[in-house]
Design an enzyme around this catalytic site. Sequence first.
Site, short mmCIF file in Angstrom:
data_model
loop_
_atom_site.label_atom_id
_atom_site.label_comp_id
_atom_site.label_asym_id
_atom_site.label_seq_id
_atom_site.Cartn_x
_atom_site.Cartn_y
_atom_site.Cartn_z
N LYS A 9 31.96 -103.39 -58.96
CA LYS A 9 32.60 -103.23 -57.65
C LYS A 9 32.70 -104.56 -56.89
CE LYS A 9 31.29 -98.37 -56.86
NZ LYS A 9 30.80 -97.46 -55.79
N TYR A 49 39.65 -92.13 -56.56
CA TYR A 49 38.58 -91.39 -55.87
C TYR A 49 39.09 -90.10 -55.23
CZ TYR A 49 34.97 -95.00 -56.42
OH TYR A 49 34.02 -95.86 -56.93
N PHE A 57 32.82 -90.16 -46.15
CA PHE A 57 32.78 -91.59 -46.47
C PHE A 57 34.01 -92.07 -47.23
CE2 PHE A 57 30.44 -89.26 -49.78
CZ PHE A 57 31.12 -89.66 -50.92
N ARG A 85 24.91 -94.36 -67.03
CA ARG A 85 24.35 -93.83 -65.78
C ARG A 85 22.89 -94.26 -65.61
NH1 ARG A 85 28.01 -91.54 -62.22
NH2 ARG A 85 26.38 -90.16 -61.47
N THR A 91 22.69 -93.45 -57.19
CA THR A 91 23.78 -93.86 -56.31
C THR A 91 23.28 -94.68 -55.12
OG1 THR A 91 24.87 -91.78 -56.88
CG2 THR A 91 25.76 -92.98 -55.00
N ARG A 102 21.60 -100.99 -59.92
CA ARG A 102 21.65 -100.74 -58.48
C ARG A 102 20.36 -101.16 -57.78
NH1 ARG A 102 25.07 -95.16 -59.12
NH2 ARG A 102 27.14 -96.01 -58.65
N ASN A 112 27.40 -100.32 -53.84
CA ASN A 112 26.36 -100.12 -54.85
C ASN A 112 26.70 -100.71 -56.22
OD1 ASN A 112 28.22 -98.19 -55.47
ND2 ASN A 112 26.81 -96.45 -55.44
N HIS A 115 30.40 -98.56 -60.69
CA HIS A 115 30.79 -97.16 -60.87
C HIS A 115 30.65 -96.83 -62.34
CE1 HIS A 115 33.23 -93.52 -61.12
NE2 HIS A 115 33.74 -94.07 -62.20
N GLU A 126 39.40 -91.42 -66.49
CA GLU A 126 39.27 -92.71 -65.81
C GLU A 126 39.70 -93.86 -66.71
OE1 GLU A 126 35.70 -91.19 -62.81
OE2 GLU A 126 35.22 -92.68 -64.34
P1 GTP Z 1 30.04 -93.50 -58.97
O1 GTP Z 1 29.61 -94.01 -60.29
O2 GTP Z 1 30.57 -94.58 -58.08
O3 GTP Z 1 30.93 -92.28 -59.04
O4 GTP Z 1 28.69 -93.09 -58.26
P2 GTP Z 1 27.95 -91.72 -58.25
O5 GTP Z 1 28.53 -90.76 -59.22
O6 GTP Z 1 26.52 -92.09 -58.36
O7 GTP Z 1 28.26 -91.22 -56.78
P3 GTP Z 1 29.37 -90.19 -56.25
O8 GTP Z 1 30.37 -89.90 -57.31
O9 GTP Z 1 28.67 -89.07 -55.59
O10 GTP Z 1 30.04 -91.07 -55.11
C1 GTP Z 1 31.03 -92.04 -55.46
C2 GTP Z 1 30.78 -93.29 -54.66
O11 GTP Z 1 30.96 -93.00 -53.29
C3 GTP Z 1 29.37 -93.86 -54.75
O12 GTP Z 1 29.20 -94.73 -55.81
C4 GTP Z 1 29.21 -94.57 -53.44
O13 GTP Z 1 29.68 -95.91 -53.52
C5 GTP Z 1 30.10 -93.79 -52.51
N1 GTP Z 1 29.26 -92.93 -51.66
C6 GTP Z 1 28.61 -91.80 -52.01
N2 GTP Z 1 27.94 -91.29 -50.97
C7 GTP Z 1 28.17 -92.13 -49.93
C8 GTP Z 1 27.76 -92.18 -48.57
O14 GTP Z 1 27.03 -91.31 -48.08
N3 GTP Z 1 28.24 -93.22 -47.81
C9 GTP Z 1 29.07 -94.18 -48.33
N4 GTP Z 1 29.50 -95.19 -47.58
N5 GTP Z 1 29.46 -94.18 -49.61
C10 GTP Z 1 29.02 -93.18 -50.39
MG MG Z 2 30.61 -90.24 -59.36
#
Ligand code: GTP
Ligand code: MG
Length: 138
Positions: A9, A49, A57, A85, A91, A102, A112, A115, A126
Amino acid sequence: IERTFSIIKPDAVRRNLIGQIIAKFEENGLRPIALKKIHMTREQAEGFYAVHKERPFFGELVEQMIASPVVVQVLEGEGAILKNREIMGATNPENAAEGTIRKLFALSVGENSVHGSDAPETAAQEIKFFFSDDELVG
Ligand code: GTP
Ligand code: MG
């Protein structure tokens, strides 16, 4: 052999961490079979997304993803989706295990650093979103 999709990212690319992050994947047996540096458009980020578009968010996430370039990659290896993962960590970096990307590099839940696809269907989807078949060099 499994394939997964990964993004380094903007927060990580900006801090010159591409090499250190790819090293983590390679050390853990994942092989990059396609990679490119791109500056995502708003349309790409919103499309990528789309599952999160009702989340509070979403706007911030899109802004962060288009703020500066990213590296998109396809990683290949045994159990690549789950392994990626694990290497990424939770996350929210506050909950990420020692030694994960992370834990080492993330600034916040939004910034973070990486992805990674969460399941075989999303991985396939994807990969197709960013790469054509002839770009995957296994
Ligand atoms: P990805 O690999 O990025 O998909 O991460 P993930 O699967 O661990 O998280 P998820 O799919 O739930 O959320 C996608 C992305 O949204 C995360 O990687 C974060 O960068 C962002 N995100 C999730 N929750 C929050 C939040 O509460 N605040 C903010 N600013 N960003 C968030
Ligand atoms: Mg995700």
